[in-house]
Structures are given as C-alpha cells and as structure tokens.
Design a protein around this motif. Structure first.
Motif, short mmCIF file in Angstrom:
data_model
loop_
_atom_site.label_atom_id
_atom_site.label_comp_id
_atom_site.label_asym_id
_atom_site.label_seq_id
_atom_site.Cartn_x
_atom_site.Cartn_y
_atom_site.Cartn_z
N ASN A 50 0.83 -1.21 0.00
CA ASN A 50 0.00 0.00 0.00
C ASN A 50 0.87 1.27 0.00
OD1 ASN A 50 -2.50 1.30 -0.05
ND2 ASN A 50 -2.57 1.50 2.17
N TRP A 51 1.88 1.29 -0.88
CA TRP A 51 2.81 2.41 -0.92
C TRP A 51 2.14 3.68 -1.42
CZ3 TRP A 51 7.55 -0.24 -3.69
CH2 TRP A 51 8.28 -0.97 -2.73
N SER A 52 2.42 4.77 -0.77
CA SER A 52 2.05 6.09 -1.30
C SER A 52 2.99 6.42 -2.46
CB SER A 52 2.17 7.15 -0.22
OG SER A 52 3.54 7.34 0.11
N ARG A 53 2.70 7.52 -3.15
CA ARG A 53 3.55 7.91 -4.27
C ARG A 53 4.96 8.25 -3.78
NH1 ARG A 53 0.94 12.29 -8.19
NH2 ARG A 53 -0.85 11.03 -7.57
N ASP A 54 5.07 8.92 -2.62
CA ASP A 54 6.38 9.30 -2.09
C ASP A 54 7.21 8.08 -1.71
OD1 ASP A 54 5.90 11.98 -2.44
OD2 ASP A 54 5.28 12.34 -0.37
N VAL A 55 6.56 7.09 -1.09
CA VAL A 55 7.27 5.87 -0.70
C VAL A 55 7.74 5.12 -1.95
CG1 VAL A 55 7.06 3.62 0.43
CG2 VAL A 55 6.08 5.66 1.50
N ASN A 62 11.07 2.82 11.58
CA ASN A 62 10.05 2.70 10.52
C ASN A 62 10.71 2.67 9.14
OD1 ASN A 62 7.88 2.60 12.26
ND2 ASN A 62 7.52 4.80 12.21
N ASN A 63 11.72 3.52 8.95
CA ASN A 63 12.46 3.51 7.68
C ASN A 63 13.22 2.20 7.50
OD1 ASN A 63 12.39 6.39 8.90
ND2 ASN A 63 12.59 6.75 6.71
N PHE A 64 13.79 1.71 8.60
CA PHE A 64 14.53 0.47 8.55
C PHE A 64 13.61 -0.70 8.20
CE2 PHE A 64 17.19 -2.82 11.06
CZ PHE A 64 17.95 -3.11 9.94
N LEU A 65 12.42 -0.71 8.78
CA LEU A 65 11.44 -1.76 8.46
C LEU A 65 11.08 -1.72 6.98
CD1 LEU A 65 9.05 -1.55 11.55
CD2 LEU A 65 10.48 -3.50 10.91
N MET A 66 10.92 -0.51 6.43
CA MET A 66 10.60 -0.38 5.01
C MET A 66 11.74 -0.90 4.15
SD MET A 66 8.78 3.36 5.02
CE MET A 66 8.98 3.54 3.26
N GLU A 67 12.98 -0.63 4.57
CA GLU A 67 14.13 -1.11 3.80
C GLU A 67 14.27 -2.62 3.91
OE1 GLU A 67 17.62 -1.17 1.47
OE2 GLU A 67 15.88 0.14 1.59
N LEU A 68 13.95 -3.21 5.08
CA LEU A 68 14.00 -4.66 5.22
C LEU A 68 13.02 -5.33 4.28
CD1 LEU A 68 14.30 -5.18 9.10
CD2 LEU A 68 16.02 -5.73 7.36
N GLY A 69 11.84 -4.74 4.12
CA GLY A 69 10.89 -5.30 3.16
C GLY A 69 9.55 -5.66 3.76
N THR A 70 8.80 -6.45 3.02
CA THR A 70 7.42 -6.76 3.37
C THR A 70 7.33 -7.69 4.57
OG1 THR A 70 6.86 -6.59 1.04
CG2 THR A 70 5.25 -7.68 2.45
N GLY A 71 6.44 -7.37 5.50
CA GLY A 71 6.07 -8.31 6.55
C GLY A 71 6.93 -8.30 7.79
N PHE A 72 7.87 -7.37 7.92
CA PHE A 72 8.73 -7.35 9.10
C PHE A 72 8.08 -6.56 10.24
CE2 PHE A 72 11.96 -8.69 6.13
CZ PHE A 72 12.81 -9.46 6.91
N ALA A 73 8.05 -7.17 11.42
CA ALA A 73 7.56 -6.50 12.62
C ALA A 73 8.72 -6.42 13.62
CB ALA A 73 6.39 -7.27 13.24
N TYR A 74 8.92 -5.24 14.19
CA TYR A 74 10.03 -5.02 15.11
C TYR A 74 9.70 -5.58 16.49
CZ TYR A 74 13.36 -2.37 17.99
OH TYR A 74 14.33 -1.99 18.89
N MET A 75 10.58 -6.43 17.03
CA MET A 75 10.35 -7.06 18.33
C MET A 75 11.21 -6.46 19.44
SD MET A 75 8.09 -9.24 17.38
CE MET A 75 7.90 -10.26 18.83
N GLY A 76 12.35 -5.87 19.08
CA GLY A 76 13.16 -5.25 20.12
C GLY A 76 14.63 -5.21 19.76
N ARG A 77 15.36 -4.42 20.56
CA ARG A 77 16.81 -4.29 20.41
C ARG A 77 17.50 -4.76 21.68
NH1 ARG A 77 20.52 1.18 20.30
NH2 ARG A 77 22.48 0.05 20.34
N GLU A 78 18.73 -5.27 21.54
CA GLU A 78 19.48 -5.81 22.67
C GLU A 78 18.61 -6.82 23.43
OE1 GLU A 78 22.71 -5.21 23.31
OE2 GLU A 78 22.80 -3.95 21.51
N VAL A 79 18.02 -7.73 22.68
CA VAL A 79 17.12 -8.73 23.27
C VAL A 79 17.96 -9.77 24.01
CG1 VAL A 79 15.40 -10.50 22.79
CG2 VAL A 79 15.42 -8.37 21.47
#
Length: 359
Positions: A156-161, A226-243
C-alpha cells in the motif's frame, strides 16, 4: 429516546457496521473507477501508437489529438499532450495486457486471476500517478515495472514511498544477499526467505557523522526504525533491540529481533560496521539456535539469521555459510549520503578527543 438508543450495545454495533460498510463501498467504487479509467488510457494509448505509424508522431501530433479530444469532450481534463504521451508509454510498456471485465466486487487476486487469464491485470490496480512514476523510472523494462507495481499493491505504498524505493534500486537489490537458505530450509520456505533479503541494504535515511561507530549506527537505526522496516521489506515487525537470551550460563544480547509475518518466523539481525569476519556467522548461528529453543513455537517456521556488514568478501561469506547448518544470510549496507560535519552527530567522541590529545 435517542439517549436510550446510544446506550444500547446492539444499536451502537449496528451504527458502527453501517459506517464500515459505507467506507468499504467507497473504496470499492473508487477502485472500479480507477480500473475503468486505466483500461481506457491503455486502449487510447494503443490507438495513439497505431495512428502514429500512419501519421508519424511529429511535434504537432499530440497537440492535434489533444485539441480534437478536448473539443469533443470539453469537461475532461485528461487529454493534455503530456498525458497522451504517457498513455502511449503505458500501452507500449504492457502491449500484451488484455482488456477484460473486472471480477465483480472483488480485487483481482492470485486465486481468481485465472478467470481473467492475464497477470498484467495488476497494472490497472494502482493509481495513474503511480503508474506514471513507474513508467518514468523503468523505461521499457516491463519486468522491473511489474515488480514495483506488485510491491505497491502488497505494501500500500504512497507515491512518495514508491519514489523512495525507485531511487534505491530495490529491484536490482531484492533477493541478492548471500545465503544458505536453499541448503538449510525446505524449498517452499527457502524461496520466500531468499526473497526477503537484499544486497546491499540502503541506510541513506540515517543521520550519521563520517566516522560513526557501531553503537551510533544501531542507535540511529532504532531512531528510524520505521524507515529500517521499510528497507528490510514486506512483513517485518520489530520485536526489540538488545534482546536478552541465555546460552548456558552466559548472557547474550541480540542486536535486533524481528518477526516476519509472511514467513511466520523470527529474524535475528546483527549489524557490524566493519568488514565481514567468518566468526560473525558462528555468533549469529548461536543466536538463531537460542531463539529456536527459547522463543519459537510449533506454529513458527525456523528462525532466520541476517548479518549486515559494511563490506564483505563474498567468497569468505559463502564459505562461512557452508560451514553452518543454520539458515543465515549475509549482506552489506551502504551509506552514500553521509551528513556534513555541521549537522547532528558531527561532534567527536571522547575516545577521539583523547586520541588527539595523546598525539
């Protein structure tokens, strides 16, 4: 009486349902209008392409067609010479598209696509503005154009994305990371796992000083998650850092943990600011095994490991992957637009100041 209605749960649910149904109807109607308009544009583009062979494009061809159409249909704003050119490009990019009826009240999906018999139907599912951007950037490469259309629909990308990803060469990078997925995963899982990797990852959205360290890079990635998730690609959900995980009696910390909803698996991501070292694969493999033992459930697929380095020797990376039984991928990242000294993060670290004083 109205207050009584408002207090009744059944009535409130009914009203809410009407609102939801109305919005859905609006969306379906707008998508049908968009679909019909683009089919008209494709057909007109086909006619323009055919007529040009007889009359030649010339400098006045499009203006003549534009003026004639505007005189016949004075209320229509779509017949500028520029837009007519895009209609020709649209047809010539996808000359094998078939104009056929829509599936009633439904989007054309993989399940019903056989009914319309044409994979190219997806070109009619995104807005004309998106299509024009893709036509500009993909210049005769229909495979590349269709890739971006599918990504736009999936996310569902906008034109800018869309513009952003067209500018980062996503098509050329997609699925290009060095992995061992074909040897460590069942084939139906390895193909999708490969598809969610890319090489290199583009971190141009970060604000970093020229001599950044690993902690600053990771902090910046979290700040722009959010930008990093977009660069990773489709379907990625962030769970945490230094887990935190435990490996025997030792406490370990995973750089970043994600869950991929397409592959239904955890993804362990380790970030290194230097060149790839084969020891990194062993460390990442250990984290992947730990997540499988401590977090993965029976409903999840095997955990993937992704190591992102500033640089790598691809032969060394491949050898390292062949030495492990865990599904790992190794990719590089690029920072091509580092921020000048006067911006945030340009101040030297304490270590750098001490080093200068010692010298």
């Amino acid at each position: 009486m109205s207050e009584l209605f408002k207090a009744d749960n059944e009535y409130k649910e009914w009203i809410a349902g009407i609102s939801t149904d109305f919005r859905r109807s609006q969306i379906r109607a707008s998508m049908k209008i968009n679909d019909e308009m683009l089919r008209f544009y494709w057909k007109l583009g086909k006619g323009i392409s055919s007529m040009s062979e007889q009359f030649g494009y010339g400098t006045r061809f499009y203006k003549t067609v534009s003026d004639d159409l505007k005189s016949i249909l004075p209320d229509v704003k779509s017949f500028s010479p520029t837009n007519l050119k895009y209609m020709r490009y649209f047809y010539e990019m996808y000359p094998d598209a078939v104009i056929c009826p829509q599936v009633e009240d439904e989007l054309i999906t993989d399940a019903n696509r056989s009914q319309v018999g044409d994979d190219l139907q997806i070109i009619f599912r995104i807005p004309w503005g998106h299509n024009k951007i893709i036509l500009d950037k993909c210049k005769g490469n229909s495979a590349k154009a269709l890739f971006y259309i599918r990504k736009t629909i999936e996310n569902n990308w906008s034109r800018d994305v869309l513009l952003n990803f067209l500018g980062t060469d996503l098509y050329e990078r997609q699925g290009k990371a060095i992995t061992n997925f074909s040897n460590t995963l069942p084939i139906e899982q390895s193909d999708l796992a490969q598809a969610i990797t890319k090489d290199p990852y583009n971190f141009d959205f970060l604000t970093l000083r020229e001599r950044y360290d690993e902690k600053e890079l990771k902090d910046a990635l979290i700040e722009k998650v959010n930008n990093f998730l977009m660069e990773l690609g489709t379907g990625f959900a962030y769970m945490g850092r230094e887990v935190r995980i435990e490996v025997g009696d030792t406490e370990k910390f995973i750089d970043m943990l994600f869950y991929n909803t397409q592959r239904h698996c955890y993804v362990v991501v380790e970030i290194k600011t230097g060149k790839f070292d084969s020891s990194y694969a062993g460390q990442l493999g250990t984290y992947v095994v730990a997540v499988n033992h401590q977090m993965k459930t029976e409903a999840d697929n095997p955990t993937l490991g992704l190591l992102i380095c500033k640089d790598m020797d691809k032969v060394e990376a491949q050898y390292a992957l062949e030495s492990t039984s865990q599904p790992l991928g190794i990719s590089s990242y690029e920072l091509s637009k580092l921020i000048p000294e006067e911006f945030r993060g340009s101040m030297p670290t304490i270590e750098e100041i001490e080093a200068e004083l010692n010298e």
